[in-house]
Design a protein around this motif. Structure first.
Motif, PDB file in Angstrom:
ATOM      1  N   GLN A  86      23.538   9.282  14.696  1.00 33.42           N
ATOM      2  CA  GLN A  86      24.444  10.352  15.168  1.00 33.42           C
ATOM      3  C   GLN A  86      25.784   9.766  15.632  1.00 33.42           C
ATOM      4  O   GLN A  86      26.832  10.377  15.433  1.00 33.42           O
ATOM      5  CB  GLN A  86      23.819  11.101  16.349  1.00 33.42           C
ATOM      6  N   VAL A  87      25.711   8.578  16.268  1.00 31.79           N
ATOM      7  CA  VAL A  87      26.953   7.914  16.712  1.00 31.79           C
ATOM      8  C   VAL A  87      27.828   7.611  15.491  1.00 31.79           C
ATOM      9  O   VAL A  87      29.036   7.882  15.494  1.00 31.79           O
ATOM     10  CB  VAL A  87      26.650   6.613  17.505  1.00 31.79           C
ATOM     11  N   ILE A  88      27.206   7.083  14.446  1.00 32.37           N
ATOM     12  CA  ILE A  88      27.958   6.760  13.214  1.00 32.37           C
ATOM     13  C   ILE A  88      28.602   8.035  12.657  1.00 32.37           C
ATOM     14  O   ILE A  88      29.770   8.035  12.270  1.00 32.37           O
ATOM     15  CB  ILE A  88      27.015   6.180  12.135  1.00 32.37           C
ATOM     16  N   LYS A  89      27.812   9.109  12.623  1.00 29.23           N
ATOM     17  CA  LYS A  89      28.332  10.362  12.058  1.00 29.23           C
ATOM     18  C   LYS A  89      29.538  10.849  12.864  1.00 29.23           C
ATOM     19  O   LYS A  89      30.565  11.233  12.313  1.00 29.23           O
ATOM     20  CB  LYS A  89      27.241  11.441  12.017  1.00 29.23           C
ATOM     21  N   ARG A  90      29.405  10.784  14.221  1.00 29.36           N
ATOM     22  CA  ARG A  90      30.508  11.247  15.062  1.00 29.36           C
ATOM     23  C   ARG A  90      31.744  10.361  14.859  1.00 29.36           C
ATOM     24  O   ARG A  90      32.874  10.854  14.807  1.00 29.36           O
ATOM     25  CB  ARG A  90      30.088  11.246  16.535  1.00 29.36           C
ATOM     26  N   MET A  91      31.524   9.047  14.729  1.00 26.81           N
ATOM     27  CA  MET A  91      32.658   8.143  14.497  1.00 26.81           C
ATOM     28  C   MET A  91      33.335   8.492  13.168  1.00 26.81           C
ATOM     29  O   MET A  91      34.563   8.560  13.084  1.00 26.81           O
ATOM     30  CB  MET A  91      32.198   6.680  14.507  1.00 26.81           C
ATOM     31  N   ASN A  92      32.525   8.714  12.136  1.00 27.61           N
ATOM     32  CA  ASN A  92      33.078   9.107  10.830  1.00 27.61           C
ATOM     33  C   ASN A  92      33.875  10.401  10.944  1.00 27.61           C
ATOM     34  O   ASN A  92      34.965  10.527  10.391  1.00 27.61           O
ATOM     35  CB  ASN A  92      31.954   9.310   9.802  1.00 27.61           C
ATOM     36  N   ASP A  93      33.319  11.383  11.682  1.00 27.42           N
ATOM     37  CA  ASP A  93      34.000  12.678  11.830  1.00 27.42           C
ATOM     38  C   ASP A  93      35.322  12.539  12.590  1.00 27.42           C
ATOM     39  O   ASP A  93      36.311  13.183  12.265  1.00 27.42           O
ATOM     40  CB  ASP A  93      33.101  13.686  12.574  1.00 27.42           C
ATOM     41  N   LEU A  94      35.296  11.677  13.632  1.00 25.86           N
ATOM     42  CA  LEU A  94      36.507  11.498  14.445  1.00 25.86           C
ATOM     43  C   LEU A  94      37.591  10.731  13.694  1.00 25.86           C
ATOM     44  O   LEU A  94      38.784  10.945  13.912  1.00 25.86           O
ATOM     45  CB  LEU A  94      36.177  10.706  15.723  1.00 25.86           C
ATOM     46  N   GLY A  95      37.152   9.788  12.852  1.00 27.80           N
ATOM     47  CA  GLY A  95      38.111   8.872  12.225  1.00 27.80           C
ATOM     48  C   GLY A  95      38.200   7.577  13.015  1.00 27.80           C
ATOM     49  O   GLY A  95      39.242   6.928  13.063  1.00 27.80           O
ATOM     50  N   MET A  96      37.062   7.217  13.652  1.00 28.06           N
ATOM     51  CA  MET A  96      36.985   5.947  14.379  1.00 28.06           C
ATOM     52  C   MET A  96      36.219   4.957  13.493  1.00 28.06           C
ATOM     53  O   MET A  96      35.125   5.280  13.020  1.00 28.06           O
ATOM     54  CB  MET A  96      36.250   6.147  15.712  1.00 28.06           C
ATOM     55  N   LEU A  97      36.796   3.774  13.263  1.00 25.71           N
ATOM     56  CA  LEU A  97      36.163   2.810  12.366  1.00 25.71           C
ATOM     57  C   LEU A  97      34.856   2.278  12.962  1.00 25.71           C
ATOM     58  O   LEU A  97      34.815   1.929  14.148  1.00 25.71           O
ATOM     59  CB  LEU A  97      37.105   1.621  12.116  1.00 25.71           C
ATOM     60  N   VAL A  98      33.831   2.228  12.120  1.00 21.44           N
ATOM     61  CA  VAL A  98      32.556   1.615  12.523  1.00 21.44           C
ATOM     62  C   VAL A  98      32.727   0.112  12.358  1.00 21.44           C
ATOM     63  O   VAL A  98      32.984  -0.370  11.260  1.00 21.44           O
ATOM     64  CB  VAL A  98      31.408   2.126  11.623  1.00 21.44           C
ATOM     65  N   ASP A  99      32.631  -0.621  13.495  1.00 17.08           N
ATOM     66  CA  ASP A  99      32.837  -2.068  13.468  1.00 17.08           C
ATOM     67  C   ASP A  99      31.484  -2.770  13.518  1.00 17.08           C
ATOM     68  O   ASP A  99      30.691  -2.536  14.432  1.00 17.08           O
ATOM     69  CB  ASP A  99      33.712  -2.459  14.673  1.00 17.08           C
ATOM     70  N   LEU A 100      31.249  -3.646  12.532  1.00 13.41           N
ATOM     71  CA  LEU A 100      29.940  -4.292  12.431  1.00 13.41           C
ATOM     72  C   LEU A 100      29.949  -5.758  12.882  1.00 13.41           C
ATOM     73  O   LEU A 100      29.007  -6.487  12.583  1.00 13.41           O
ATOM     74  CB  LEU A 100      29.411  -4.152  10.995  1.00 13.41           C
ATOM     75  N   SER A 101      30.985  -6.182  13.605  1.00 18.71           N
ATOM     76  CA  SER A 101      30.902  -7.491  14.265  1.00 18.71           C
ATOM     77  C   SER A 101      29.866  -7.372  15.372  1.00 18.71           C
ATOM     78  O   SER A 101      29.735  -6.311  15.992  1.00 18.71           O
ATOM     79  CB  SER A 101      32.248  -7.874  14.893  1.00 18.71           C
ATOM     80  N   HIS A 102      29.151  -8.459  15.616  1.00 17.51           N
ATOM     81  CA  HIS A 102      28.169  -8.543  16.718  1.00 17.51           C
ATOM     82  C   HIS A 102      26.834  -7.845  16.444  1.00 17.51           C
ATOM     83  O   HIS A 102      25.890  -8.053  17.200  1.00 17.51           O
ATOM     84  CB  HIS A 102      28.721  -7.967  18.036  1.00 17.51           C
TER      85      HIS A 102
END
Ligand SMILES: [Zn+2]
Length: 390
Positions: A190-206
Protein backbone atom coordinates in the motif's frame (compact mmCIF):
# COMPACT_ATOMS: atom_id res chain seq x y z
CA UNK A 1 59.12 28.58 -33.94
CA UNK A 2 59.76 26.65 -30.77
CA UNK A 3 57.18 28.84 -29.08
CA UNK A 4 54.67 28.03 -31.82
CA UNK A 5 55.30 24.26 -31.52
CA UNK A 6 54.90 24.49 -27.76
CA UNK A 7 51.58 26.31 -28.16
CA UNK A 8 50.39 23.66 -30.63
CA UNK A 9 51.45 20.90 -28.27
CA UNK A 10 49.68 22.49 -25.34
CA UNK A 11 46.54 23.41 -27.26
CA UNK A 12 44.66 20.08 -27.08
CA UNK A 13 45.01 20.00 -23.27
CA UNK A 14 43.86 23.58 -22.89
CA UNK A 15 40.84 23.01 -25.13
CA UNK A 16 40.04 19.82 -23.27
CA UNK A 17 40.27 21.53 -19.88
CA UNK A 18 37.89 24.28 -21.00
CA UNK A 19 35.64 21.68 -22.58
CA UNK A 20 35.02 19.68 -19.47
CA UNK A 21 34.34 22.78 -17.42
CA UNK A 22 31.83 24.18 -19.90
CA UNK A 23 30.20 20.77 -20.43
CA UNK A 24 29.91 20.47 -16.67
CA UNK A 25 28.48 23.95 -16.29
CA UNK A 26 25.87 23.44 -19.01
CA UNK A 27 24.75 20.02 -17.81
CA UNK A 28 22.06 19.64 -15.14
CA UNK A 29 23.86 18.10 -12.19
CA UNK A 30 21.72 16.16 -9.75
CA UNK A 31 23.05 14.56 -6.58
CA UNK A 32 20.46 12.25 -5.07
CA UNK A 33 21.85 11.91 -1.56
CA UNK A 34 23.46 14.40 0.84
CA UNK A 35 23.28 14.29 4.65
CA UNK A 36 24.13 17.93 5.45
CA UNK A 37 20.78 18.42 7.24
CA UNK A 38 21.67 15.77 9.82
CA UNK A 39 25.29 16.99 9.97
CA UNK A 40 24.06 20.58 10.50
CA UNK A 41 21.98 19.54 13.51
CA UNK A 42 24.73 17.35 14.96
CA UNK A 43 27.51 19.91 14.47
CA UNK A 44 25.27 22.90 15.20
CA UNK A 45 26.25 24.68 11.99
CA UNK A 46 24.32 26.17 9.10
CA UNK A 47 25.06 25.65 5.44
CA UNK A 48 24.64 29.32 4.60
CA UNK A 49 28.00 29.81 6.31
CA UNK A 50 31.38 28.83 4.95
CA UNK A 51 31.86 25.37 6.48
CA UNK A 52 35.00 24.33 4.62
CA UNK A 53 37.03 21.97 6.76
CA UNK A 54 34.00 21.16 8.94
CA UNK A 55 31.54 19.61 6.48
CA UNK A 56 31.53 18.42 2.88
CA UNK A 57 28.77 20.84 1.86
CA UNK A 58 27.57 24.43 2.13
CA UNK A 59 25.69 26.74 -0.22
CA UNK A 60 28.82 28.37 -1.60
CA UNK A 61 30.50 25.06 -2.36
CA UNK A 62 27.36 23.56 -3.97
CA UNK A 63 27.60 26.45 -6.42
CA UNK A 64 31.31 25.90 -6.98
CA UNK A 65 30.68 22.23 -7.75
CA UNK A 66 28.00 23.13 -10.28
CA UNK A 67 25.21 21.32 -8.41
CA UNK A 68 21.81 22.22 -9.89
CA UNK A 69 19.54 19.83 -8.01
CA UNK A 70 20.20 18.40 -4.56
CA UNK A 71 18.08 15.80 -2.84
CA UNK A 72 18.61 16.45 0.87
CA UNK A 73 18.41 13.35 3.02
CA UNK A 74 16.00 13.47 5.95
CA UNK A 75 17.09 10.85 8.45
CA UNK A 76 17.11 9.63 12.01
CA UNK A 77 18.08 6.20 13.28
CA UNK A 78 15.47 3.55 13.94
CA UNK A 79 15.76 3.91 17.74
CA UNK A 80 14.25 7.41 17.89
CA UNK A 81 10.82 7.52 19.53
CA UNK A 82 9.26 10.09 17.19
CA UNK A 83 10.91 9.80 13.78
CA UNK A 84 8.15 11.75 11.99
CA UNK A 85 8.75 14.79 14.22
CA UNK A 86 12.47 14.35 13.63
CA UNK A 87 11.91 14.33 9.86
CA UNK A 88 9.96 17.58 10.11
CA UNK A 89 12.65 19.13 12.26
CA UNK A 90 15.26 18.41 9.58
CA UNK A 91 12.97 19.79 6.89
CA UNK A 92 12.46 22.95 8.98
CA UNK A 93 16.24 23.41 8.92
CA UNK A 94 16.27 23.53 5.12
CA UNK A 95 13.18 25.75 4.95
CA UNK A 96 14.98 28.24 7.22
CA UNK A 97 18.08 28.17 5.00
CA UNK A 98 15.93 28.72 1.91
CA UNK A 99 14.09 31.63 3.55
CA UNK A 100 17.35 33.33 4.45
CA UNK A 101 18.84 32.78 0.97
CA UNK A 102 16.06 33.17 -1.64
CA UNK A 103 18.63 34.16 -4.26
CA UNK A 104 20.65 30.95 -3.78
CA UNK A 105 18.36 28.04 -2.96
CA UNK A 106 14.70 27.18 -3.49
CA UNK A 107 12.70 24.18 -2.32
CA UNK A 108 10.96 22.96 -5.45
CA UNK A 109 7.75 20.93 -5.47
CA UNK A 110 6.63 21.01 -9.09
CA UNK A 111 8.35 20.32 -12.40
CA UNK A 112 7.83 23.97 -13.34
CA UNK A 113 9.43 25.26 -10.12
CA UNK A 114 12.33 22.88 -10.64
CA UNK A 115 12.94 24.09 -14.19
CA UNK A 116 12.70 27.73 -13.10
CA UNK A 117 15.21 27.27 -10.28
CA UNK A 118 17.68 25.59 -12.65
CA UNK A 119 17.24 28.39 -15.19
CA UNK A 120 17.75 31.05 -12.53
CA UNK A 121 20.91 29.26 -11.38
CA UNK A 122 19.58 28.64 -7.89
CA UNK A 123 20.10 25.35 -6.12
CA UNK A 124 16.87 23.38 -6.59
CA UNK A 125 16.25 21.46 -3.39
CA UNK A 126 14.02 18.48 -2.70
CA UNK A 127 13.91 16.06 0.19
CA UNK A 128 14.64 12.34 0.25
CA UNK A 129 13.33 10.61 3.36
CA UNK A 130 15.84 7.96 4.36
CA UNK A 131 13.93 5.19 6.06
CA UNK A 132 10.28 4.17 5.94
CA UNK A 133 10.20 4.24 9.76
CA UNK A 134 9.81 8.02 9.49
CA UNK A 135 6.15 7.70 8.36
CA UNK A 136 5.33 5.79 11.57
CA UNK A 137 3.14 3.24 9.68
CA UNK A 138 0.76 6.03 8.69
CA UNK A 139 -0.06 6.88 5.05
CA UNK A 140 -1.32 10.33 6.07
CA UNK A 141 2.17 11.15 7.35
CA UNK A 142 3.57 9.99 4.00
CA UNK A 143 1.19 12.45 2.30
CA UNK A 144 2.29 15.29 4.56
CA UNK A 145 5.98 14.59 3.92
CA UNK A 146 5.19 14.71 0.19
CA UNK A 147 3.38 18.02 0.65
CA UNK A 148 6.48 19.50 2.27
CA UNK A 149 8.69 18.52 -0.69
CA UNK A 150 9.74 14.89 -0.21
CA UNK A 151 10.30 13.36 -3.65
CA UNK A 152 11.74 10.01 -2.68
CA UNK A 153 11.73 7.67 0.28
CA UNK A 154 14.01 4.69 0.91
CA UNK A 155 11.63 2.00 2.11
CA UNK A 156 14.07 1.18 4.91
CA UNK A 157 17.31 2.48 6.35
CA UNK A 158 19.54 -0.14 8.06
CA UNK A 159 16.60 -0.89 10.38
CA UNK A 160 13.56 -2.76 9.08
CA UNK A 161 10.05 -1.37 9.45
CA UNK A 162 7.06 -3.56 10.38
CA UNK A 163 6.29 -3.61 6.62
CA UNK A 164 9.69 -3.86 4.88
CA UNK A 165 12.93 -5.64 5.76
CA UNK A 166 16.30 -3.95 5.37
CA UNK A 167 19.46 -5.23 3.69
CA UNK A 168 21.20 -5.29 7.07
CA UNK A 169 18.48 -7.35 8.75
CA UNK A 170 18.00 -9.70 5.80
CA UNK A 171 21.71 -10.52 5.89
CA UNK A 172 22.29 -10.63 9.66
CA UNK A 173 18.98 -11.73 11.20
CA UNK A 174 18.00 -14.55 8.88
CA UNK A 175 16.71 -16.83 11.65
CA UNK A 176 14.44 -14.30 13.35
CA UNK A 177 13.08 -13.05 10.01
CA UNK A 178 12.16 -16.63 9.09
CA UNK A 179 9.80 -16.55 12.08
CA UNK A 180 8.27 -13.16 11.27
CA UNK A 181 8.30 -11.85 7.71
CA UNK A 182 10.76 -10.98 5.00
CA UNK A 183 10.19 -8.46 2.22
CA UNK A 184 7.10 -6.27 1.88
CA UNK A 185 3.85 -6.91 3.75
CA UNK A 186 0.45 -5.96 2.34
CA UNK A 187 0.77 -2.58 4.07
CA UNK A 188 4.21 -2.22 2.44
CA UNK A 189 2.55 -2.70 -0.94
CA UNK A 190 0.00 0.00 0.00
CA UNK A 191 2.93 2.34 0.76
CA UNK A 192 4.33 1.69 -2.73
CA UNK A 193 0.92 2.34 -4.30
CA UNK A 194 0.52 5.62 -2.40
CA UNK A 195 4.04 6.70 -3.40
CA UNK A 196 3.25 5.90 -7.04
CA UNK A 197 -0.03 7.85 -6.80
CA UNK A 198 1.66 10.85 -5.18
CA UNK A 199 4.62 10.92 -7.56
CA UNK A 200 7.17 10.11 -4.87
CA UNK A 201 10.07 7.96 -6.12
CA UNK A 202 10.40 4.51 -4.54
CA UNK A 203 14.04 4.36 -3.40
CA UNK A 204 15.55 0.89 -3.08
CA UNK A 205 18.86 1.79 -1.42
CA UNK A 206 19.22 0.03 1.95
CA UNK A 207 16.40 -2.49 1.37
CA UNK A 208 16.89 -6.25 1.62
CA UNK A 209 16.84 -8.38 -1.50
CA UNK A 210 13.36 -9.72 -0.79
CA UNK A 211 12.03 -6.20 -0.26
CA UNK A 212 13.78 -5.14 -3.46
CA UNK A 213 12.02 -7.83 -5.52
CA UNK A 214 8.64 -7.30 -3.87
CA UNK A 215 8.88 -3.54 -4.44
CA UNK A 216 10.08 -3.65 -8.01
CA UNK A 217 7.25 -6.05 -8.82
CA UNK A 218 4.68 -3.84 -7.06
CA UNK A 219 5.67 -0.42 -8.41
CA UNK A 220 4.08 0.93 -11.57
CA UNK A 221 6.73 3.65 -11.93
CA UNK A 222 10.52 3.71 -12.48
CA UNK A 223 12.48 3.35 -9.22
CA UNK A 224 15.47 5.17 -7.79
CA UNK A 225 18.41 3.57 -5.99
CA UNK A 226 19.74 6.78 -4.48
CA UNK A 227 23.13 5.74 -3.05
CA UNK A 228 24.35 2.19 -3.76
CA UNK A 229 27.01 0.46 -5.85
CA UNK A 230 27.72 -2.85 -7.60
CA UNK A 231 28.00 -5.96 -5.41
CA UNK A 232 30.13 -7.78 -7.99
CA UNK A 233 32.91 -5.20 -7.51
CA UNK A 234 32.45 -4.68 -3.77
CA UNK A 235 30.43 -7.43 -2.09
CA UNK A 236 28.92 -5.65 0.89
CA UNK A 237 25.40 -6.21 2.15
CA UNK A 238 23.77 -3.12 0.64
CA UNK A 239 25.28 -3.04 -2.86
CA UNK A 240 23.23 -4.34 -5.81
CA UNK A 241 23.73 -7.77 -7.32
CA UNK A 242 23.76 -8.14 -11.11
CA UNK A 243 20.18 -9.41 -11.35
CA UNK A 244 19.01 -6.42 -9.28
CA UNK A 245 20.89 -3.99 -11.54
CA UNK A 246 19.29 -5.64 -14.58
CA UNK A 247 15.85 -5.39 -12.97
CA UNK A 248 16.32 -1.62 -12.41
CA UNK A 249 17.28 -1.38 -16.09
CA UNK A 250 14.11 -3.22 -17.18
CA UNK A 251 12.01 -1.04 -14.87
CA UNK A 252 13.43 2.13 -16.47
CA UNK A 253 14.86 3.31 -13.13
CA UNK A 254 18.24 4.72 -12.15
CA UNK A 255 21.06 3.73 -9.76
CA UNK A 256 23.01 6.59 -8.20
CA UNK A 257 26.54 5.77 -7.04
CA UNK A 258 27.59 6.14 -3.42
CA UNK A 259 31.05 7.66 -2.75
CA UNK A 260 31.76 5.81 0.51
CA UNK A 261 35.17 4.10 0.21
CA UNK A 262 33.88 0.99 1.97
CA UNK A 263 31.11 0.52 -0.62
CA UNK A 264 33.52 1.02 -3.54
CA UNK A 265 36.70 -0.81 -2.56
CA UNK A 266 36.43 -4.30 -1.07
CA UNK A 267 39.88 -3.94 0.58
CA UNK A 268 38.87 -0.78 2.48
CA UNK A 269 37.40 -2.66 5.46
CA UNK A 270 40.72 -4.46 6.04
CA UNK A 271 42.63 -1.17 5.82
CA UNK A 272 40.22 0.38 8.31
CA UNK A 273 40.66 -2.53 10.73
CA UNK A 274 44.45 -2.28 10.39
CA UNK A 275 44.28 1.44 11.21
CA UNK A 276 42.21 0.84 14.34
CA UNK A 277 44.54 -1.97 15.41
CA UNK A 278 47.67 0.14 14.84
CA UNK A 279 46.32 3.00 16.98
CA UNK A 280 44.34 0.97 19.51
CA UNK A 281 46.29 2.27 22.55
CA UNK A 282 45.46 5.88 21.73
CA UNK A 283 41.87 4.96 20.97
CA UNK A 284 41.58 3.12 24.27
CA UNK A 285 43.00 6.02 26.26
CA UNK A 286 40.68 8.50 24.57
CA UNK A 287 37.71 6.31 25.42
CA UNK A 288 38.93 5.90 29.00
CA UNK A 289 38.99 9.70 29.18
CA UNK A 290 35.28 9.67 28.29
CA UNK A 291 35.47 10.32 24.53
CA UNK A 292 32.82 8.44 22.52
CA UNK A 293 34.17 5.79 20.14
CA UNK A 294 33.11 7.64 16.95
CA UNK A 295 34.79 10.85 18.11
CA UNK A 296 37.88 8.97 19.23
CA UNK A 297 38.13 7.51 15.70
CA UNK A 298 37.65 10.96 14.13
CA UNK A 299 40.31 12.50 16.38
CA UNK A 300 42.77 9.71 15.63
CA UNK A 301 41.99 9.91 11.91
CA UNK A 302 42.76 13.65 11.97
CA UNK A 303 46.02 13.04 13.78
CA UNK A 304 47.17 10.41 11.27
CA UNK A 305 45.70 12.11 8.20
CA UNK A 306 48.32 10.79 5.78
CA UNK A 307 47.50 7.17 6.69
CA UNK A 308 43.80 7.84 6.26
CA UNK A 309 44.49 9.54 2.93
CA UNK A 310 46.47 6.54 1.69
CA UNK A 311 43.56 4.21 2.45
CA UNK A 312 41.20 6.10 0.12
CA UNK A 313 40.57 4.38 -3.23
CA UNK A 314 41.39 6.26 -6.42
CA UNK A 315 38.56 8.14 -8.19
CA UNK A 316 38.84 5.59 -11.02
CA UNK A 317 37.55 2.87 -8.70
CA UNK A 318 34.23 4.71 -8.24
CA UNK A 319 33.97 4.95 -12.01
CA UNK A 320 34.66 1.21 -12.30
CA UNK A 321 31.24 0.77 -10.63
CA UNK A 322 29.72 3.15 -13.14
CA UNK A 323 31.31 1.30 -16.09
CA UNK A 324 30.15 -2.00 -14.66
CA UNK A 325 26.51 -0.89 -14.37
CA UNK A 326 26.70 0.61 -17.87
CA UNK A 327 28.07 -2.70 -19.18
CA UNK A 328 25.02 -4.50 -17.76
CA UNK A 329 22.19 -2.09 -18.53
CA UNK A 330 23.54 0.85 -20.54
CA UNK A 331 24.14 4.50 -19.77
CA UNK A 332 20.48 5.42 -19.12
CA UNK A 333 20.39 3.90 -15.65
CA UNK A 334 23.21 5.47 -13.65
CA UNK A 335 23.82 8.70 -11.75
CA UNK A 336 25.51 10.22 -8.66
CA UNK A 337 24.36 9.96 -5.04
CA UNK A 338 27.49 10.97 -3.16
CA UNK A 339 26.31 10.58 0.45
CA UNK A 340 28.44 13.63 1.32
CA UNK A 341 28.23 14.55 5.00
CA UNK A 342 27.00 11.05 5.75
CA UNK A 343 30.37 9.33 5.16
CA UNK A 344 33.87 9.73 6.53
CA UNK A 345 35.94 8.42 3.62
CA UNK A 346 35.56 8.82 -0.13
CA UNK A 347 37.80 8.38 -3.17
CA UNK A 348 40.86 10.58 -3.57
CA UNK A 349 40.17 14.02 -5.07
CA UNK A 350 36.46 13.84 -4.20
CA UNK A 351 36.91 15.77 -0.95
CA UNK A 352 33.67 17.74 -0.97
CA UNK A 353 30.81 19.05 -3.15
CA UNK A 354 33.21 21.20 -5.18
CA UNK A 355 34.67 18.06 -6.77
CA UNK A 356 31.89 17.13 -9.25
CA UNK A 357 33.69 18.70 -12.26
CA UNK A 358 36.41 16.07 -11.79
CA UNK A 359 33.81 13.37 -12.43
CA UNK A 360 32.84 15.08 -15.69
CA UNK A 361 36.51 15.32 -16.65
CA UNK A 362 37.15 11.66 -15.87
CA UNK A 363 34.04 10.51 -17.77
CA UNK A 364 35.09 12.44 -20.89
CA UNK A 365 38.62 11.05 -20.60
CA UNK A 366 37.15 7.56 -20.46
CA UNK A 367 35.43 8.22 -23.76
CA UNK A 368 31.85 8.85 -22.65
CA UNK A 369 30.17 11.21 -25.12
CA UNK A 370 28.88 14.63 -24.05
CA UNK A 371 25.35 13.26 -24.37
CA UNK A 372 26.15 10.31 -22.11
CA UNK A 373 27.83 12.59 -19.56
CA UNK A 374 24.71 14.77 -19.42
CA UNK A 375 22.59 11.66 -18.78
CA UNK A 376 24.86 10.45 -15.97
CA UNK A 377 25.15 13.85 -14.28
CA UNK A 378 21.42 14.41 -14.08
CA UNK A 379 19.48 13.60 -17.24
CA UNK A 380 18.63 10.08 -16.10
CA UNK A 381 17.31 11.30 -12.76
CA UNK A 382 15.20 13.98 -14.45
CA UNK A 383 13.69 11.33 -16.72
CA UNK A 384 12.78 9.12 -13.75
CA UNK A 385 11.41 12.06 -11.75
CA UNK A 386 9.23 13.13 -14.66
CA UNK A 387 7.94 9.59 -15.19
CA UNK A 388 6.87 9.52 -11.54
CA UNK A 389 4.88 12.75 -11.73
CA UNK A 390 1.12 12.48 -11.36
ZN1 LIG B 1 22.13 5.79 3.53
Amino acid sequence: MLKKILILLLLPCVVHAQDYKSIHRKAILVDSHNDILTASLEKKVSMDNDLKGRTHSDLKRFKEGGVDVQLFSVWCDGEKQNPYAWANREMDTLYAVAERNPDKIVITKTWKQLQRAIKEKKLAAMFGVEGGHMIENDLDKLDRLYDRGTRYMTLTWNNSTPWATSALDETTKKDSLARTHKGLTDFGKQVIKRMNDLGMLVDLSHVGEQTFWDAINATTKPVLVSHSNAYSLCPIFRNLKDDQIKAVGRNGGVIHLNYYSGFIDSSFKTKETQFVWAHRRELDSLQQAGVQYEYAITMTAEKYASEVQAARPPLSMLLDHLDYIVSLVGVDHVGLGSDYDGINSMPQQLDDVTSYPLITKALLEKGYSKKDVRKILGGNFMRVLKANQK
